[in-house]
Design a protein around this motif. Structure first.
Motif, PDB file in Angstrom:
ATOM      1  N   LEU A  27       0.825  -1.200   0.000  1.00 43.71           N
ATOM      2  CA  LEU A  27       0.000   0.000   0.000  1.00 43.71           C
ATOM      3  C   LEU A  27       0.866   1.260   0.000  1.00 43.71           C
ATOM      4  N   GLU A  28       2.003   1.218   0.681  1.00 38.53           N
ATOM      5  CA  GLU A  28       2.926   2.349   0.659  1.00 38.53           C
ATOM      6  C   GLU A  28       3.490   2.559  -0.744  1.00 38.53           C
ATOM      7  N   ALA A  29       3.831   1.465  -1.415  1.00 37.43           N
ATOM      8  CA  ALA A  29       4.356   1.571  -2.776  1.00 37.43           C
ATOM      9  C   ALA A  29       3.296   2.100  -3.740  1.00 37.43           C
ATOM     10  N   ALA A  30       2.032   1.782  -3.482  1.00 40.01           N
ATOM     11  CA  ALA A  30       0.944   2.244  -4.346  1.00 40.01           C
ATOM     12  C   ALA A  30       0.508   3.664  -4.014  1.00 40.01           C
ATOM     13  N   GLY A  31       0.946   4.192  -2.877  1.00 38.13           N
ATOM     14  CA  GLY A  31       0.603   5.559  -2.497  1.00 38.13           C
ATOM     15  C   GLY A  31      -0.662   5.691  -1.679  1.00 38.13           C
ATOM     16  N   ILE A  32      -1.228   4.580  -1.214  1.00 41.80           N
ATOM     17  CA  ILE A  32      -2.462   4.633  -0.411  1.00 41.80           C
ATOM     18  C   ILE A  32      -2.145   5.015   1.032  1.00 41.80           C
ATOM     19  N   ARG A  33      -1.030   4.546   1.519  1.00 43.50           N
ATOM     20  CA  ARG A  33      -0.606   4.832   2.889  1.00 43.50           C
ATOM     21  C   ARG A  33       0.668   5.657   2.881  1.00 43.50           C
ATOM     22  N   ALA A  34       0.855   6.450   3.918  1.00 42.85           N
ATOM     23  CA  ALA A  34       2.097   7.205   4.060  1.00 42.85           C
ATOM     24  C   ALA A  34       3.207   6.258   4.494  1.00 42.85           C
ATOM     25  N   LYS A  35       4.413   6.498   4.003  1.00 43.60           N
ATOM     26  CA  LYS A  35       5.537   5.624   4.355  1.00 43.60           C
ATOM     27  C   LYS A  35       5.893   5.824   5.819  1.00 43.60           C
ATOM     28  N   THR A  36       6.139   4.717   6.509  1.00 48.18           N
ATOM     29  CA  THR A  36       6.540   4.775   7.906  1.00 48.18           C
ATOM     30  C   THR A  36       8.023   4.445   8.003  1.00 48.18           C
ATOM     31  N   GLU A  37       8.670   5.050   8.966  1.00 45.69           N
ATOM     32  CA  GLU A  37      10.099   4.811   9.180  1.00 45.69           C
ATOM     33  C   GLU A  37      10.263   3.496   9.928  1.00 45.69           C
ATOM     34  N   ARG A  38      11.055   2.603   9.374  1.00 44.14           N
ATOM     35  CA  ARG A  38      11.322   1.320  10.025  1.00 44.14           C
ATOM     36  C   ARG A  38      12.759   1.323  10.513  1.00 44.14           C
ATOM     37  N   SER A  39      12.932   0.991  11.757  1.00 46.72           N
ATOM     38  CA  SER A  39      14.268   0.979  12.326  1.00 46.72           C
ATOM     39  C   SER A  39      14.399  -0.217  13.264  1.00 46.72           C
ATOM     40  N   ASN A  40      15.418  -1.007  13.048  1.00 43.74           N
ATOM     41  CA  ASN A  40      15.697  -2.135  13.926  1.00 43.74           C
ATOM     42  C   ASN A  40      17.160  -2.042  14.333  1.00 43.74           C
ATOM     43  N   PRO A  41      17.481  -1.197  15.317  1.00 43.96           N
ATOM     44  CA  PRO A  41      18.886  -0.987  15.679  1.00 43.96           C
ATOM     45  C   PRO A  41      19.556  -2.216  16.285  1.00 43.96           C
ATOM     46  N   LYS A  42      18.778  -3.168  16.776  1.00 42.49           N
ATOM     47  CA  LYS A  42      19.364  -4.354  17.398  1.00 42.49           C
ATOM     48  C   LYS A  42      19.678  -5.448  16.391  1.00 42.49           C
ATOM     49  N   LYS A  43      19.334  -5.234  15.128  1.00 45.99           N
ATOM     50  CA  LYS A  43      19.524  -6.262  14.106  1.00 45.99           C
ATOM     51  C   LYS A  43      21.000  -6.638  13.944  1.00 45.99           C
ATOM     52  N   ALA A  44      21.896  -5.653  13.998  1.00 44.88           N
ATOM     53  CA  ALA A  44      23.308  -5.907  13.767  1.00 44.88           C
ATOM     54  C   ALA A  44      24.069  -6.277  15.039  1.00 44.88           C
ATOM     55  N   VAL A  45      23.416  -6.198  16.192  1.00 44.90           N
ATOM     56  CA  VAL A  45      24.092  -6.514  17.452  1.00 44.90           C
ATOM     57  C   VAL A  45      24.194  -8.029  17.594  1.00 44.90           C
ATOM     58  N   PRO A  46      25.411  -8.557  17.876  1.00 45.55           N
ATOM     59  CA  PRO A  46      25.543 -10.011  18.056  1.00 45.55           C
ATOM     60  C   PRO A  46      24.794 -10.493  19.293  1.00 45.55           C
ATOM     61  N   GLY A  47      24.521 -11.784  19.320  1.00 48.71           N
ATOM     62  CA  GLY A  47      23.834 -12.389  20.453  1.00 48.71           C
ATOM     63  C   GLY A  47      24.711 -12.466  21.685  1.00 48.71           C
ATOM     64  N   LYS A  48      24.142 -12.976  22.783  1.00 49.34           N
ATOM     65  CA  LYS A  48      24.862 -13.027  24.061  1.00 49.34           C
ATOM     66  C   LYS A  48      26.097 -13.913  23.989  1.00 49.34           C
ATOM     67  N   LYS A  49      25.962 -15.084  23.365  1.00 47.26           N
ATOM     68  CA  LYS A  49      27.101 -16.001  23.290  1.00 47.26           C
ATOM     69  C   LYS A  49      28.220 -15.424  22.433  1.00 47.26           C
ATOM     70  N   ALA A  50      27.862 -14.796  21.330  1.00 48.31           N
ATOM     71  CA  ALA A  50      28.876 -14.196  20.457  1.00 48.31           C
ATOM     72  C   ALA A  50      29.571 -13.043  21.175  1.00 48.31           C
ATOM     73  N   GLN A  51      28.839 -12.282  21.950  1.00 49.25           N
ATOM     74  CA  GLN A  51      29.457 -11.203  22.720  1.00 49.25           C
ATOM     75  C   GLN A  51      30.410 -11.766  23.772  1.00 49.25           C
ATOM     76  N   ALA A  52      30.011 -12.877  24.409  1.00 48.66           N
ATOM     77  CA  ALA A  52      30.870 -13.501  25.416  1.00 48.66           C
ATOM     78  C   ALA A  52      32.157 -14.021  24.775  1.00 48.66           C
ATOM     79  N   ARG A  53      32.047 -14.675  23.597  1.00 50.66           N
ATOM     80  CA  ARG A  53      33.243 -15.165  22.895  1.00 50.66           C
ATOM     81  C   ARG A  53      34.164 -14.017  22.503  1.00 50.66           C
ATOM     82  N   ALA A  54      33.606 -12.915  22.049  1.00 50.41           N
ATOM     83  CA  ALA A  54      34.419 -11.759  21.663  1.00 50.41           C
ATOM     84  C   ALA A  54      35.135 -11.183  22.877  1.00 50.41           C
ATOM     85  N   LYS A  55      34.445 -11.178  24.021  1.00 50.59           N
ATOM     86  CA  LYS A  55      35.064 -10.666  25.255  1.00 50.59           C
ATOM     87  C   LYS A  55      36.213 -11.575  25.688  1.00 50.59           C
TER      88      LYS A  55
END
Length: 115
Positions: A77-105
C-alpha cells in the motif's frame, strides 16, 4: 468481526504465488476469506507491473470499514501511495547475540593477557 487484509499462499512447492485477500482474523492463512482483492507474484522482477496487482477501490473500501493490513500488505500500500511511508528501524539487528558477545570478550581478554 475483526478483518485483516493479508496474503493467502497458493502455487506449487518452491513456486509461491499469493492472493491478497480480506478475511476474518480467526481464519487460517489459506482458509476461508471474504473477498479476493489482488495478487502478488514474488517470482517476477521487482520492477514488473504484474508483480503486485490490487483493486484499489476495494482495498480503500475495506480500509474504511476497519480492516487491518498485515506488514507485507502495508508495504504494498505504501508503494501504491495509499498509505504514508513509515520509518522502520531495527537498531538491534546488527548486534551479536549473548554467546557471540561472550566469545568476543574472551578473545579480547586473551589478547590483552598475551600483550
Amino acid at each position: 468481526m475483526a478483518t485483516k487484509i493479508r496474503l493467502a499462499r497458493g502455487g506449487s512447492k518452491k513456486r509461491p504465488f499469493y492472493a491478497i485477500v480480506v478475511s476474518d482474523s480467526r481464519m487460517p492463512r489459506d482458509g476461508r476469506f471474504l473477498e479476493k482483492i489482488g495478487t502478488y507474484n514474488p517470482l517476477l522482477p521487482k520492477d514488473s507491473e504484474d508483480r503486485v496487482k490490487m483493486d484499489m477501490e476495494r482495498v480503500q473500501a475495506w480500509l474504511d470499514k476497519g480492516a487491518q493490513p498485515t506488514d507485507r500488505v502495508v508495504r504494498f500500500l505504501e508503494a501504491a501511495g495509499i498509505r504514508a511511508k513509515t520509518e522502520r528501524s531495527n537498531p538491534k539487528k546488527a548486534v551479536p547475540g549473548k554467546k557471540a558477545q561472550a566469545r568476543a570478550k574472551e578473545r579480547a581478554d586473551k589478547a590483552a593477557a598475551a600483550e
